[in-house]
Design a protein around this motif. Structure first.
Motif, PDB file in Angstrom:
ATOM      1  N   ASP A 238      12.725   2.317  -3.452  1.00  0.00           N
ATOM      2  CA  ASP A 238      11.600   1.628  -2.813  1.00  0.00           C
ATOM      3  C   ASP A 238      10.386   2.542  -2.691  1.00  0.00           C
ATOM      4  O   ASP A 238       9.239   2.124  -2.939  1.00  0.00           O
ATOM      5  CB  ASP A 238      12.013   1.137  -1.420  1.00  0.00           C
ATOM      6  CG  ASP A 238      12.993  -0.027  -1.487  1.00  0.00           C
ATOM      7  OD1 ASP A 238      13.103  -0.650  -2.564  1.00  0.00           O
ATOM      8  OD2 ASP A 238      13.661  -0.296  -0.468  1.00  0.00           O
ATOM      9  N   THR A 239      10.618   3.797  -2.308  1.00  0.00           N
ATOM     10  CA  THR A 239       9.518   4.754  -2.175  1.00  0.00           C
ATOM     11  C   THR A 239       8.843   5.004  -3.515  1.00  0.00           C
ATOM     12  O   THR A 239       7.608   4.984  -3.632  1.00  0.00           O
ATOM     13  CB  THR A 239      10.025   6.080  -1.588  1.00  0.00           C
ATOM     14  OG1 THR A 239      10.504   5.851  -0.250  1.00  0.00           O
ATOM     15  CG2 THR A 239       8.917   7.121  -1.545  1.00  0.00           C
ATOM     16  N   LEU A 240       9.640   5.249  -4.554  1.00  0.00           N
ATOM     17  CA  LEU A 240       9.074   5.503  -5.884  1.00  0.00           C
ATOM     18  C   LEU A 240       8.342   4.273  -6.420  1.00  0.00           C
ATOM     19  O   LEU A 240       7.312   4.398  -7.093  1.00  0.00           O
ATOM     20  CB  LEU A 240      10.184   5.923  -6.854  1.00  0.00           C
ATOM     21  CG  LEU A 240      10.838   7.276  -6.552  1.00  0.00           C
ATOM     22  CD1 LEU A 240      11.993   7.531  -7.512  1.00  0.00           C
ATOM     23  CD2 LEU A 240       9.817   8.403  -6.645  1.00  0.00           C
ATOM     24  N   TYR A 241       8.856   3.094  -6.112  1.00  0.00           N
ATOM     25  CA  TYR A 241       8.211   1.844  -6.545  1.00  0.00           C
ATOM     26  C   TYR A 241       6.834   1.708  -5.896  1.00  0.00           C
ATOM     27  O   TYR A 241       5.834   1.433  -6.574  1.00  0.00           O
ATOM     28  CB  TYR A 241       9.099   0.667  -6.158  1.00  0.00           C
ATOM     29  CG  TYR A 241       8.563  -0.685  -6.543  1.00  0.00           C
ATOM     30  CD1 TYR A 241       8.819  -1.224  -7.802  1.00  0.00           C
ATOM     31  CD2 TYR A 241       7.818  -1.453  -5.646  1.00  0.00           C
ATOM     32  CE1 TYR A 241       8.330  -2.477  -8.160  1.00  0.00           C
ATOM     33  CE2 TYR A 241       7.332  -2.701  -5.989  1.00  0.00           C
ATOM     34  CZ  TYR A 241       7.599  -3.211  -7.249  1.00  0.00           C
ATOM     35  OH  TYR A 241       7.111  -4.449  -7.591  1.00  0.00           O
ATOM     36  N   MET A 242       6.781   1.916  -4.579  1.00  0.00           N
ATOM     37  CA  MET A 242       5.507   1.793  -3.869  1.00  0.00           C
ATOM     38  C   MET A 242       4.508   2.847  -4.336  1.00  0.00           C
ATOM     39  O   MET A 242       3.346   2.539  -4.613  1.00  0.00           O
ATOM     40  CB  MET A 242       5.740   1.931  -2.354  1.00  0.00           C
ATOM     41  CG  MET A 242       6.457   0.769  -1.714  1.00  0.00           C
ATOM     42  SD  MET A 242       6.530   0.921   0.094  1.00  0.00           S
ATOM     43  CE  MET A 242       7.707   2.272   0.275  1.00  0.00           C
ATOM     44  N   VAL A 243       4.975   4.088  -4.430  1.00  0.00           N
ATOM     45  CA  VAL A 243       4.088   5.185  -4.807  1.00  0.00           C
ATOM     46  C   VAL A 243       3.631   5.043  -6.261  1.00  0.00           C
ATOM     47  O   VAL A 243       2.469   5.309  -6.585  1.00  0.00           O
ATOM     48  CB  VAL A 243       4.790   6.535  -4.583  1.00  0.00           C
ATOM     49  CG1 VAL A 243       3.970   7.682  -5.171  1.00  0.00           C
ATOM     50  CG2 VAL A 243       5.027   6.764  -3.098  1.00  0.00           C
ATOM     51  N   GLY A 244       4.530   4.608  -7.144  1.00  0.00           N
ATOM     52  CA  GLY A 244       4.182   4.461  -8.553  1.00  0.00           C
ATOM     53  C   GLY A 244       3.076   3.447  -8.766  1.00  0.00           C
ATOM     54  O   GLY A 244       2.065   3.736  -9.442  1.00  0.00           O
ATOM     55  N   TRP A 245       3.236   2.268  -8.203  1.00  0.00           N
ATOM     56  CA  TRP A 245       2.214   1.237  -8.377  1.00  0.00           C
ATOM     57  C   TRP A 245       0.915   1.606  -7.671  1.00  0.00           C
ATOM     58  O   TRP A 245      -0.183   1.358  -8.182  1.00  0.00           O
ATOM     59  CB  TRP A 245       2.721  -0.106  -7.855  1.00  0.00           C
ATOM     60  CG  TRP A 245       3.582  -0.823  -8.835  1.00  0.00           C
ATOM     61  CD1 TRP A 245       4.938  -0.993  -8.791  1.00  0.00           C
ATOM     62  CD2 TRP A 245       3.144  -1.473 -10.040  1.00  0.00           C
ATOM     63  NE1 TRP A 245       5.381  -1.699  -9.889  1.00  0.00           N
ATOM     64  CE2 TRP A 245       4.299  -2.011 -10.671  1.00  0.00           C
ATOM     65  CE3 TRP A 245       1.912  -1.647 -10.649  1.00  0.00           C
ATOM     66  CZ2 TRP A 245       4.232  -2.707 -11.877  1.00  0.00           C
ATOM     67  CZ3 TRP A 245       1.839  -2.339 -11.855  1.00  0.00           C
ATOM     68  CH2 TRP A 245       3.000  -2.866 -12.446  1.00  0.00           C
ATOM     69  N   SER A 246       1.029   2.211  -6.496  1.00  0.00           N
ATOM     70  CA  SER A 246      -0.177   2.617  -5.762  1.00  0.00           C
ATOM     71  C   SER A 246      -0.948   3.680  -6.528  1.00  0.00           C
ATOM     72  O   SER A 246      -2.184   3.654  -6.570  1.00  0.00           O
ATOM     73  CB  SER A 246       0.211   3.147  -4.381  1.00  0.00           C
ATOM     74  OG  SER A 246       0.902   2.171  -3.643  1.00  0.00           O
ATOM     75  N   THR A 247      -0.225   4.620  -7.139  1.00  0.00           N
ATOM     76  CA  THR A 247      -0.883   5.663  -7.925  1.00  0.00           C
ATOM     77  C   THR A 247      -1.603   5.067  -9.130  1.00  0.00           C
ATOM     78  O   THR A 247      -2.742   5.445  -9.442  1.00  0.00           O
ATOM     79  CB  THR A 247       0.146   6.702  -8.398  1.00  0.00           C
ATOM     80  OG1 THR A 247       0.793   7.284  -7.261  1.00  0.00           O
ATOM     81  CG2 THR A 247      -0.524   7.795  -9.214  1.00  0.00           C
ATOM     82  N   LEU A 248      -0.943   4.137  -9.810  1.00  0.00           N
ATOM     83  CA  LEU A 248      -1.566   3.496 -10.967  1.00  0.00           C
ATOM     84  C   LEU A 248      -2.864   2.800 -10.575  1.00  0.00           C
ATOM     85  O   LEU A 248      -3.905   2.951 -11.244  1.00  0.00           O
ATOM     86  CB  LEU A 248      -0.592   2.493 -11.585  1.00  0.00           C
ATOM     87  CG  LEU A 248      -1.105   1.707 -12.794  1.00  0.00           C
ATOM     88  CD1 LEU A 248      -1.449   2.648 -13.937  1.00  0.00           C
ATOM     89  CD2 LEU A 248      -0.072   0.672 -13.243  1.00  0.00           C
ATOM     90  N   ILE A 249      -2.836   2.049  -9.486  1.00  0.00           N
ATOM     91  CA  ILE A 249      -4.038   1.341  -9.021  1.00  0.00           C
ATOM     92  C   ILE A 249      -5.106   2.341  -8.579  1.00  0.00           C
ATOM     93  O   ILE A 249      -6.305   2.150  -8.845  1.00  0.00           O
ATOM     94  CB  ILE A 249      -3.679   0.383  -7.874  1.00  0.00           C
ATOM     95  CG1 ILE A 249      -2.706  -0.703  -8.368  1.00  0.00           C
ATOM     96  CG2 ILE A 249      -4.942  -0.265  -7.299  1.00  0.00           C
ATOM     97  CD1 ILE A 249      -2.137  -1.562  -7.268  1.00  0.00           C
ATOM     98  N   ALA A 250      -4.674   3.426  -7.925  1.00  0.00           N
ATOM     99  CA  ALA A 250      -5.628   4.435  -7.460  1.00  0.00           C
ATOM    100  C   ALA A 250      -6.334   5.112  -8.631  1.00  0.00           C
ATOM    101  O   ALA A 250      -7.541   5.367  -8.579  1.00  0.00           O
ATOM    102  CB  ALA A 250      -4.909   5.472  -6.601  1.00  0.00           C
ATOM    103  N   VAL A 251      -5.594   5.396  -9.697  1.00  0.00           N
ATOM    104  CA  VAL A 251      -6.192   6.031 -10.873  1.00  0.00           C
ATOM    105  C   VAL A 251      -7.158   5.078 -11.563  1.00  0.00           C
ATOM    106  O   VAL A 251      -8.283   5.453 -11.927  1.00  0.00           O
ATOM    107  CB  VAL A 251      -5.101   6.506 -11.847  1.00  0.00           C
ATOM    108  CG1 VAL A 251      -5.701   6.946 -13.173  1.00  0.00           C
ATOM    109  CG2 VAL A 251      -4.305   7.651 -11.236  1.00  0.00           C
ATOM    110  N   VAL A 252      -6.739   3.829 -11.730  1.00  0.00           N
ATOM    111  CA  VAL A 252      -7.588   2.836 -12.389  1.00  0.00           C
ATOM    112  C   VAL A 252      -8.873   2.594 -11.594  1.00  0.00           C
ATOM    113  O   VAL A 252      -9.964   2.436 -12.164  1.00  0.00           O
ATOM    114  CB  VAL A 252      -6.811   1.517 -12.590  1.00  0.00           C
ATOM    115  CG1 VAL A 252      -7.740   0.409 -13.082  1.00  0.00           C
ATOM    116  CG2 VAL A 252      -5.670   1.716 -13.583  1.00  0.00           C
ATOM    117  N   GLY A 253      -8.765   2.576 -10.268  1.00  0.00           N
ATOM    118  CA  GLY A 253      -9.951   2.330  -9.446  1.00  0.00           C
ATOM    119  C   GLY A 253     -10.729   3.585  -9.107  1.00  0.00           C
ATOM    120  O   GLY A 253     -11.960   3.563  -9.031  1.00  0.00           O
TER     121      GLY A 253
END
Length: 245
Positions: free
Chosen positions: A16-31
């Motif tokens: 769950d932690t890796l899932y949340m952090v992974g998607w959040s990181t992707l969105i953070a990089v894109v934005g």
């Protein structure tokens, strides 16, 4: 609580932690990447100098970064419910995690891009390169080692944020530490959770540092020089004929 009881809880919490952090990181990089580059381009002396736009964006980034994450989660509950349909669970946690990480990463990107040698930018402009060409051929490639380090710092920060998100039912390792370690007095499980978080953070930091060092050795801040030759305009055929004559 025995290890056989702890193991499935920890496994699910890690995922769950890796899932949340992974998607959040992707969105953070894109934005955050274009936002950070835009802060550099619109600053005084930038290729798209616009002081008003720069100050507005800078203020928005500063305000977003100044909010403690726990307050940001509460403030975004209505927005989170609109996006995900709920305010509980790992999908719901991704929204405030990403919103909090975008301005954080943007400032790191701004710092990394400002370190690029201005001579390379001037060289591309002298060859007729557009602003987009400067960004694509010089600013991003030349700052890539620093951008990797910035992304690593963002991931580590997001892991800490995700642990905080566990306090409001987001799941993950933070949720395990609160529900079992604190509320049920399972101190053994809580310390194991802390150890797992430390191992995960250390592994991510080591991987990010290795990637940044590798990129720096392979080209680093001089890697754009060979690529600049691709931008040189060919001499007109008439000039070559004149020389031949």
């Amino acid at each position: 609580m025995t290890w056989s009881e702890m193991q499935p809880l920890l496994s699910q919490a890690c995922w769950d932690t890796l899932y949340m952090v992974g998607w959040s990181t992707l969105i953070a990089v894109v934005g955050g990447l274009p936002l950070g580059v835009l802060l550099v381009l619109t600053d005084r002396g930038g290729l798209l100098q616009n002081v008003v736009v720069n100050r507005v964006i800078g203020q928005i980034v500063n305000v977003a970064r100044s909010l403690p994450f726990i307050i940001l989660m509460v403030a975004l509950m209505s927005f989170t419910r609109t996006i995900t349909g709920t305010t509980i669970g790992r999908e719901a946690a991704i929204v405030p995690l990403a919103v909090g990480a975008i301005p954080f990463f943007a400032r790191l990107v701004e710092t990394a891009v400002r370190e690029v040698d201005g001579g390379l930018v001037e060289a591309v402009q002298a060859m007729g390169g557009s602003t987009w060409t400067v960004v694509r051929r010089v600013l991003v490639p030349e700052s890539l080692p620093s951008l990797i380090s910035s992304a690593t710092t963002t991931v580590v920060a997001l892991i800490g944020y995700s642990a905080m998100a566990g306090t409001v039912g987001a799941g993950g390792l933070g949720d395990i530490a609160i529900r079992y370690g604190y509320q049920r007095f399972e101190s053994g499980l809580m310390w194991i959770t802390v150890a797992v978080l430390a191992v995960v953070i250390s592994a991510i930091q080591l991987a990010g540092d290795y990637a940044a060092r590798t990129l720096h050795r392979r080209g680093g801040h001089s890697g754009a020089a060979p690529r600049l030759r691709l931008l040189k305009t060919r001499k007109p055929a008439s000039a070559d004929v004149g020389k031949a004559a």
